[in-house]
Design a protein around this motif. Sequence first.
Motif, PDB file in Angstrom:
ATOM      1  N   THR A  87      54.700  39.939  26.814  1.00 32.67           N
ATOM      2  CA  THR A  87      54.124  38.737  27.168  1.00 32.67           C
ATOM      3  C   THR A  87      52.538  38.960  27.458  1.00 32.67           C
ATOM      4  O   THR A  87      51.976  39.819  27.935  1.00 32.67           O
ATOM      5  CB  THR A  87      54.523  38.140  28.363  1.00 32.67           C
ATOM      6  N   ARG A  89      49.500  38.418  29.346  1.00 35.28           N
ATOM      7  CA  ARG A  89      49.211  37.657  30.716  1.00 35.28           C
ATOM      8  C   ARG A  89      47.468  37.543  31.257  1.00 35.28           C
ATOM      9  O   ARG A  89      47.346  37.025  31.934  1.00 35.28           O
ATOM     10  CB  ARG A  89      49.878  38.395  31.742  1.00 35.28           C
ATOM     11  N   ARG A  99      43.677  29.459  30.492  1.00 28.74           N
ATOM     12  CA  ARG A  99      44.518  28.813  31.434  1.00 28.74           C
ATOM     13  C   ARG A  99      45.373  27.735  30.725  1.00 28.74           C
ATOM     14  O   ARG A  99      46.673  27.918  31.116  1.00 28.74           O
ATOM     15  CB  ARG A  99      43.940  28.175  32.641  1.00 28.74           C
ATOM     16  N   GLU A 100      44.974  27.077  30.018  1.00 28.51           N
ATOM     17  CA  GLU A 100      45.943  26.272  29.002  1.00 28.51           C
ATOM     18  C   GLU A 100      46.867  26.984  28.350  1.00 28.51           C
ATOM     19  O   GLU A 100      47.810  26.430  27.907  1.00 28.51           O
ATOM     20  CB  GLU A 100      44.997  25.281  28.190  1.00 28.51           C
ATOM     21  N   ALA A 101      46.317  28.133  27.774  1.00 31.74           N
ATOM     22  CA  ALA A 101      47.362  29.150  26.772  1.00 31.74           C
ATOM     23  C   ALA A 101      48.269  29.873  27.727  1.00 31.74           C
ATOM     24  O   ALA A 101      49.025  30.595  27.187  1.00 31.74           O
ATOM     25  CB  ALA A 101      46.462  29.802  26.114  1.00 31.74           C
ATOM     26  N   GLY A 102      48.135  29.754  29.041  1.00 36.59           N
ATOM     27  CA  GLY A 102      49.076  30.414  29.827  1.00 36.59           C
ATOM     28  C   GLY A 102      48.869  31.706  30.500  1.00 36.59           C
ATOM     29  O   GLY A 102      49.510  32.428  30.924  1.00 36.59           O
ATOM     30  N   GLU A 114      47.597  34.339  33.016  1.00 38.60           N
ATOM     31  CA  GLU A 114      47.573  34.465  34.527  1.00 38.60           C
ATOM     32  C   GLU A 114      46.533  34.956  34.947  1.00 38.60           C
ATOM     33  O   GLU A 114      45.981  34.790  36.430  1.00 38.60           O
ATOM     34  CB  GLU A 114      48.658  35.216  34.741  1.00 38.60           C
ATOM     35  N   ARG A 128      43.804  20.646  21.548  1.00 33.36           N
ATOM     36  CA  ARG A 128      44.040  21.580  22.247  1.00 33.36           C
ATOM     37  C   ARG A 128      43.163  23.058  22.115  1.00 33.36           C
ATOM     38  O   ARG A 128      42.575  23.087  20.738  1.00 33.36           O
ATOM     39  CB  ARG A 128      45.546  22.072  22.580  1.00 33.36           C
ATOM     40  N   SER A 182      45.800  28.525  22.384  1.00 35.13           N
ATOM     41  CA  SER A 182      47.135  28.079  22.366  1.00 35.13           C
ATOM     42  C   SER A 182      47.764  28.346  20.977  1.00 35.13           C
ATOM     43  O   SER A 182      48.854  28.770  21.011  1.00 35.13           O
ATOM     44  CB  SER A 182      47.167  26.711  23.076  1.00 35.13           C
ATOM     45  N   MET A 237      48.740  32.262  20.766  1.00 33.19           N
ATOM     46  CA  MET A 237      49.759  32.397  21.589  1.00 33.19           C
ATOM     47  C   MET A 237      50.947  31.861  20.749  1.00 33.19           C
ATOM     48  O   MET A 237      52.172  32.706  20.852  1.00 33.19           O
ATOM     49  CB  MET A 237      49.711  31.683  22.949  1.00 33.19           C
ATOM     50  N   ASP A 238      51.152  30.653  20.054  1.00 32.45           N
ATOM     51  CA  ASP A 238      52.192  30.295  19.498  1.00 32.45           C
ATOM     52  C   ASP A 238      52.563  31.357  18.549  1.00 32.45           C
ATOM     53  O   ASP A 238      53.621  31.749  18.116  1.00 32.45           O
ATOM     54  CB  ASP A 238      51.965  28.944  18.881  1.00 32.45           C
TER      55      ASP A 238
END
Length: 301
Positions: A6, A8, A49-52, A54, A143, A147, A150-151
């Motif tokens: 992942t 992060r 942050r929108e893309a996850g 942390e 978006r 993001s 990340m997909d």
Amino acid sequence: MERTKTVRKAVIPVAGNGTRFLPATKAMPKEMLTIVDRPVVQYALDEAREAGIEHVVFVTSRNKQVIEDHFDDTPELISSLERSGKEAAVSELGRLLPAAGAVSFTRQQAPLGLGHAVWCARDLIGDEPFALLLPDMVSFGPRGCLSGLMDLYGEVGGNVVGVEQCAPEEASQYGIVGRGAAVRHGFAVSHMVEKPAPGTAPSNLFLNGRYILQPEVFGHLARQQRGAGNEIQLTDSMLKLSATQPFHAHVYEGRTYDCGSKQGFIEANVAFALARPDLGGALFEPLRDLVMAHGGGARAA
């Protein structure tokens, strides 16, 4: 098959001097110049942050303390706003504030290039894949570009870059990738060329300042080899990494504004302002009149 790790953490380099915006940047970092009412660097953090993401690592330099202050709490300001009944402003500031411990800052002591700035974050990133967002490149669309990366990363792993189309005659101004086999959210990268000579570019798809990179890139950056401009270039290490690891590209469907240039910065302000419900309607006619007054109608005809 090894499970894809992942992503992060993200790196946002903010150590540049911003000389193209002098005298505005004489005492204020270029990353704090505002697009409408938010500093440029805020857009990069919001996209991460929108893309996850942390945890975000900012790579700073001298005279960048105001960036750290921007991402810190301001109890005196909040109290003043609350006393004035400005609850909407209080809510907005709270929404933009990172969680405690979710951002870190490290220094790039000398301006040795983007590759060196990324290398300065190595101990905070550790042995895991990470995202890289160049804050001057501001995503505008439904978006953020990250993001989409990340997909694609979730499908193929490895290293992923964001790209957009430019006019073929402008390809020599950018880092360009070649298009390989298609995958659902993008394609395999067959070539990477930094500012190819006119007429030699493998495509018109340019790197738009969004990356997901594996930690092995730090090993290449650690050699501190100088490239174009006598700086440590990230692209050089990416090319070396591509000899042993796959690279894929996501074509961003929005638009990226280069806010490191005056033209891109002004275009971004117009685009973001027109897209806002509280500003767009009121601005459209005055902007149209200005364009017409400066000959826009004649050029359009």
